[in-house]
Design a protein around this motif. Structure first.
Motif, PDB file in Angstrom:
ATOM      1  N   UNK A 193       4.973   4.416   1.525  1.00 42.60           N
ATOM      2  CA  UNK A 193       5.340   5.556   0.683  1.00 42.60           C
ATOM      3  C   UNK A 193       4.161   6.524   0.628  1.00 42.60           C
ATOM      4  N   UNK A 194       4.438   7.804   0.824  1.00 40.82           N
ATOM      5  CA  UNK A 194       3.373   8.805   0.900  1.00 40.82           C
ATOM      6  C   UNK A 194       3.667   9.944  -0.057  1.00 40.82           C
ATOM      7  N   UNK A 195       2.652  10.291  -0.848  1.00 38.69           N
ATOM      8  CA  UNK A 195       2.758  11.394  -1.799  1.00 38.69           C
ATOM      9  C   UNK A 195       1.917  12.548  -1.271  1.00 38.69           C
ATOM     10  N   UNK A 196       2.518  13.724  -1.179  1.00 40.30           N
ATOM     11  CA  UNK A 196       1.835  14.925  -0.699  1.00 40.30           C
ATOM     12  C   UNK A 196       1.674  15.893  -1.862  1.00 40.30           C
ATOM     13  N   UNK A 197       0.499  16.497  -1.965  1.00 38.48           N
ATOM     14  CA  UNK A 197       0.304  17.496  -3.005  1.00 38.48           C
ATOM     15  C   UNK A 197      -0.575  18.630  -2.498  1.00 38.48           C
ATOM     16  N   UNK A 198      -0.319  19.821  -3.020  1.00 39.39           N
ATOM     17  CA  UNK A 198      -1.126  21.001  -2.721  1.00 39.39           C
ATOM     18  C   UNK A 198      -1.562  21.633  -4.037  1.00 39.39           C
TER      19      UNK A 198
ATOM     20  N   UNK B  93     -11.425  18.874  -1.213  1.00 41.29           N
ATOM     21  CA  UNK B  93     -12.694  18.357  -0.754  1.00 41.29           C
ATOM     22  C   UNK B  93     -12.984  16.970  -1.321  1.00 41.29           C
ATOM     23  N   UNK B  94     -13.919  16.230  -0.683  1.00 37.18           N
ATOM     24  CA  UNK B  94     -14.282  14.904  -1.173  1.00 37.18           C
ATOM     25  C   UNK B  94     -14.720  14.951  -2.625  1.00 37.18           C
ATOM     26  N   UNK B  95     -15.528  15.960  -2.965  1.00 35.04           N
ATOM     27  CA  UNK B  95     -16.165  16.017  -4.282  1.00 35.04           C
ATOM     28  C   UNK B  95     -15.265  16.538  -5.388  1.00 35.04           C
ATOM     29  N   UNK B  96     -14.077  17.034  -5.027  1.00 40.82           N
ATOM     30  CA  UNK B  96     -13.163  17.567  -6.048  1.00 40.82           C
ATOM     31  C   UNK B  96     -11.770  16.972  -5.865  1.00 40.82           C
ATOM     32  N   UNK B  97     -11.088  17.392  -4.813  1.00 35.71           N
ATOM     33  CA  UNK B  97      -9.678  17.044  -4.623  1.00 35.71           C
ATOM     34  C   UNK B  97      -9.467  15.543  -4.462  1.00 35.71           C
ATOM     35  N   UNK B  98     -10.415  14.856  -3.858  1.00 35.59           N
ATOM     36  CA  UNK B  98     -10.330  13.406  -3.739  1.00 35.59           C
ATOM     37  C   UNK B  98     -10.928  12.697  -4.946  1.00 35.59           C
ATOM     38  N   UNK B  99     -12.148  13.078  -5.320  1.00 26.71           N
ATOM     39  CA  UNK B  99     -12.892  12.266  -6.273  1.00 26.71           C
ATOM     40  C   UNK B  99     -12.229  12.191  -7.642  1.00 26.71           C
TER      41      UNK B  99
ATOM     42  N   UNK C 139       0.818  -1.211   0.000  1.00 26.15           N
ATOM     43  CA  UNK C 139       0.000   0.000   0.000  1.00 26.15           C
ATOM     44  C   UNK C 139       0.854   1.264   0.000  1.00 26.15           C
ATOM     45  N   UNK C 140       0.310   2.304  -0.611  1.00 22.34           N
ATOM     46  CA  UNK C 140       0.884   3.646  -0.568  1.00 22.34           C
ATOM     47  C   UNK C 140      -0.235   4.619  -0.219  1.00 22.34           C
ATOM     48  N   UNK C 141       0.137   5.824   0.173  1.00 21.48           N
ATOM     49  CA  UNK C 141      -0.842   6.841   0.575  1.00 21.48           C
ATOM     50  C   UNK C 141      -0.639   8.109  -0.228  1.00 21.48           C
ATOM     51  N   UNK C 142      -1.739   8.704  -0.666  1.00 19.02           N
ATOM     52  CA  UNK C 142      -1.712  10.026  -1.287  1.00 19.02           C
ATOM     53  C   UNK C 142      -2.578  10.966  -0.452  1.00 19.02           C
ATOM     54  N   UNK C 143      -2.003  12.077  -0.019  1.00 16.21           N
ATOM     55  CA  UNK C 143      -2.726  13.108   0.734  1.00 16.21           C
ATOM     56  C   UNK C 143      -2.812  14.355  -0.141  1.00 16.21           C
ATOM     57  N   UNK C 144      -4.040  14.783  -0.415  1.00 21.23           N
ATOM     58  CA  UNK C 144      -4.282  15.765  -1.470  1.00 21.23           C
ATOM     59  C   UNK C 144      -4.928  17.030  -0.909  1.00 21.23           C
TER      60      UNK C 144
END
Length: 202
Positions: free
Chosen positions: A47-52, A107-113, A7-12
C-alpha cells in the motif's frame, strides 16, 4: 524483516520545485532511485500513500515518473509542512493496517523528517530510504539523517528494500519484475544481471 504483508510506503512531496534545490546528491540519480522504490512497492503490492504540498500554487504536480507508476492514485495535496498533521494523510497511512512504514520525501530535513518523527511517536516502525531523499545541502541532509536515526528510524536503500521483499530468487511471481527494476535502475548490479541473462552465455 520487511515483507510484502507488513510494510507500507509513503512518498512525500516529489515535485519539481523541491527537486530543483537538492544539493546533497545528483538530482537525476535521486529521481531514478525514488522511481525504482515506487516500482518496487508496486511490484510487491505495498500500500502506497502519495502526498504533495501546495501543488497548484507553488511546488508543482507529482513528478510524472511517479504518476506513471500509480496512474489511478491522486496525491493528497496539503499546505502543512508536516504531512502527518494532515488528517487525510494520517488516515491513509492508518488504513493500510501496516506496522512498518517505509518513508521517502523531499527534502530530507523537512518533508521527510517531520512526518517520520511524528510516525515514530505514533508507534510505527519507520524505515527511511536514504538514497531516495535529498537535502538543500549535504549538511542539511546529514543532520536530518542523524536526527532520524537517534529518534529510532532505520535507514535503508531502495536496493536493500527490493532484495528484502524478494527474499528468495526462486519466488517466480515477482522475480522477473525485480530483475526488470534492477536492470533499469540498479547501476552496476543491474548491468551484471543484463550480462548474466545474455543468451550468448548459455
Amino acid at each position: 524483516m520487511l515483507t510484502p504483508a507488513n510494510a507500507a510506503l509513503a512518498l512525500i512531496d516529489y515535485q519539481p520545485q523541491p527537486v530543483f534545490h537538492i544539493q546533497s546528491m545528483d538530482r537525476q540519480l535521486l529521481v531514478g532511485n525514488v522511481v525504482a522504490l515506487a516500482r518496487t512497492a508496486r511490484l510487491f503490492r505495498l500500500p502506497t500513500v502519495l502526498t504533495t504540498v501546495v501543488a497548484r500554487d507553488f511546488a508543482g504536480p507529482l513528478l510524472p515518473q511517479l504518476a506513471e507508476v500509480f496512474p489511478e492514485q491522486e496525491p493528497i495535496d496539503r499546505t502543512n509542512l508536516n504531512a502527518w498533521q494532515v488528517d487525510a494523510f494520517r488516515s491513509a497511512v492508518e488504513a493500510t493496517g501496516r506496522s512498518k512504514l517505509l518513508m521517502a520525501g523531499i527534502w530530507t530535513e523537512v518533508c521527510l523528517m517531520t512526518p517520520a518523527l511524528s510516525a515514530l511517536e505514533a508507534g510505527y516502525e519507520v524505515y527511511f530510504v536514504v538514497d531516495a531523499v535529498g537535502g538543500v545541502s549535504a549538511e542539511a541532509h546529514t543532520a536530518a539523517v542523524h536526527r532520524l536515526v537517534r529518534a529510532g528510524a532505520v535507514p535503508v536503500t531502495w536496493i536493500a528494500v527490493l532484495q528484502e521483499l524478494q527474499r528468495d530468487w526462486s519466488r517466480t511471481d515477482t522475480v522477473d519484475g525485480a530483475y526488470e527494476i534492477a536492470r533499469a535502475y540498479g547501476g552496476s548490479w543491474g548491468q551484471g544481471i543484463v550480462y548474466r541473462q545474455d543468451p550468448s552465455l548459455t
